[in-house]
Design an enzyme around this catalytic site. Structure first.
Site, short mmCIF file in Angstrom:
data_model
loop_
_atom_site.label_atom_id
_atom_site.label_comp_id
_atom_site.label_asym_id
_atom_site.label_seq_id
_atom_site.Cartn_x
_atom_site.Cartn_y
_atom_site.Cartn_z
N ASP A 75 88.36 35.34 -79.12
CA ASP A 75 89.18 35.78 -80.37
C ASP A 75 88.72 37.45 -80.22
O ASP A 75 87.67 37.87 -79.84
CB ASP A 75 88.71 35.40 -81.55
CG ASP A 75 89.21 35.57 -82.81
OD1 ASP A 75 89.91 34.64 -83.30
OD2 ASP A 75 89.33 36.71 -83.31
N ASN B 284 93.87 26.40 -88.70
CA ASN B 284 94.13 26.76 -89.97
C ASN B 284 95.56 26.64 -90.20
O ASN B 284 96.33 26.92 -89.39
CB ASN B 284 93.71 28.06 -90.30
CG ASN B 284 92.26 28.41 -90.35
OD1 ASN B 284 91.42 27.60 -91.03
ND2 ASN B 284 91.72 29.46 -89.79
N GLN C 130 95.30 31.12 -92.31
CA GLN C 130 96.01 31.38 -91.10
C GLN C 130 96.84 32.49 -91.29
O GLN C 130 97.40 33.16 -92.19
CB GLN C 130 97.51 30.12 -90.87
CG GLN C 130 98.02 30.51 -89.36
CD GLN C 130 99.09 29.26 -89.37
OE1 GLN C 130 99.55 28.56 -90.13
NE2 GLN C 130 99.46 29.33 -88.08
N VAL D 58 97.93 34.37 -87.93
CA VAL D 58 98.70 34.33 -86.74
C VAL D 58 99.62 33.08 -86.58
O VAL D 58 99.03 31.94 -86.49
CB VAL D 58 97.87 34.50 -85.43
CG1 VAL D 58 99.16 34.46 -84.19
CG2 VAL D 58 97.42 35.99 -85.43
N HIS E 74 96.85 27.38 -83.12
CA HIS E 74 95.87 27.58 -82.31
C HIS E 74 94.62 26.94 -82.77
O HIS E 74 94.75 26.74 -83.94
CB HIS E 74 95.60 29.24 -82.22
CG HIS E 74 95.25 30.00 -83.55
ND1 HIS E 74 96.75 30.04 -84.31
CD2 HIS E 74 94.53 30.37 -84.42
CE1 HIS E 74 96.31 30.98 -85.52
NE2 HIS E 74 95.08 30.76 -85.57
N HIS F 249 90.50 27.04 -83.28
CA HIS F 249 89.31 27.97 -83.00
C HIS F 249 88.11 27.05 -82.61
O HIS F 249 87.84 26.32 -83.13
CB HIS F 249 88.91 28.60 -84.27
CG HIS F 249 89.86 29.30 -85.09
ND1 HIS F 249 89.82 30.81 -85.03
CD2 HIS F 249 90.87 29.12 -85.97
CE1 HIS F 249 90.72 31.26 -85.45
NE2 HIS F 249 91.66 30.35 -86.30
P1 5GP Z 1 93.95 32.44 -88.13
O1 5GP Z 1 93.62 33.57 -89.00
O2 5GP Z 1 95.64 32.58 -87.94
O3 5GP Z 1 93.60 31.02 -88.12
O4 5GP Z 1 93.30 33.23 -86.69
C1 5GP Z 1 93.90 34.03 -85.92
C2 5GP Z 1 92.95 34.60 -85.12
O5 5GP Z 1 93.41 35.24 -84.05
C3 5GP Z 1 91.91 35.54 -85.90
O6 5GP Z 1 90.54 35.07 -85.78
C4 5GP Z 1 91.93 36.85 -85.11
O7 5GP Z 1 90.77 37.59 -85.04
C5 5GP Z 1 92.60 36.50 -83.88
N1 5GP Z 1 93.62 37.48 -83.38
C6 5GP Z 1 94.55 38.20 -83.93
N2 5GP Z 1 95.16 39.28 -83.07
C7 5GP Z 1 94.58 39.09 -81.75
C8 5GP Z 1 94.70 39.58 -80.68
O8 5GP Z 1 95.68 40.55 -80.33
N3 5GP Z 1 93.76 39.18 -79.68
C9 5GP Z 1 92.86 38.26 -79.76
N4 5GP Z 1 92.35 37.83 -78.71
N5 5GP Z 1 92.83 37.68 -81.02
C10 5GP Z 1 93.47 38.12 -81.99
#
Ligand code: 5GP
Length: 115
Positions: free
Chosen positions: A31, A88, A95, A97, A101, A103
Site C-alpha cells: 500500500d 472495505n 472504500q 478504490v 482488494h 488489505h
Molecule cells: P480502500 O480505502 O479502498 O479500502 O483502500 C485503498 C487503498 O489503496 C488505500 O489504503 C490506499 O492507500 C491505497 N492506494 C491508493 N492509491 C494507490 C496507489 O497508487 N498505489 C498503491 N500501492 N496503493 C494505493
C-alpha cells in the site's frame, strides 16, 4: 465490473507499485500509504468493483487471494504475531478504490471492533 481505476493501471504496469506476488489471476503490492508496518493489498486482476460484485464463478480467485495473503503474512514475518485481513465495501466502510482488494495489515496491534 469496476471502471478503470488506479489498480487497473498497476495491473497493466502503467504505473509502478512495489509488487510482492503475481500470477495470472492475482496481484499483491505494498500500500502506498501504509496504515501499519506491514500493509499489502491483494487484488484479483479481474476488475470486480467490490466483494458484493463477486459471483460463484469468482470463488476460485477469491480463494486464491486468501491463500496468497496467508503466504505473504508468513513471508513478511507476521504470521506468528498476528495480522488483519479485511476488505472495505462501499464508501461507508472506507472504500476509496473501486477495484476489489484485500488489505493485509500486520506488525502492530489492532483494536476490535474497528472504529
Ligand atoms: P480502500 O480505502 O479502498 O479500502 O483502500 C485503498 C487503498 O489503496 C488505500 O489504503 C490506499 O492507500 C491505497 N492506494 C491508493 N492509491 C494507490 C496507489 O497508487 N498505489 C498503491 N500501492 N496503493 C494505493
Amino acid at each position: 465490473m469496476a471502471d478503470m481505476t488506479i489498480f487497473s493501471k498497476i495491473i497493466a504496469k502503467e504505473i509502478p507499485a512495489d509488487i510482492l506476488y503475481e500470477d495470472e489471476e492475482v496481484l499483491a503490492f505494498k500500500d502506498i500509504n501504509p496504515k501499519a508496518p506491514i500493509h499489502v493489498l491483494i487484488i484479483p486482476k479481474k476488475p470486480l468493483k467490490d466483494i458484493g460484485e463477486a459471483t460463484a464463478e469468482d470463488a476460485a480467485v477469491l480463494g486464491r487471494c486468501m491463500l496468497v495473503a496467508g503466504k505473504l503474512a508468513k513471508n513478511l514475518g507476521v504470521a506468528e504475531s498476528g495480522y488483519r485481513l479485511v476488505t472495505n465495501k462501499g464508501e461507508a466502510a472506507g472504500q476509496t478504490v473501486f477495484h476489489l482488494h484485500f488489505h493485509l495489515l500486520g506488525g502492530r496491534d489492532f483494536s476490535w471492533p474497528p472504529g
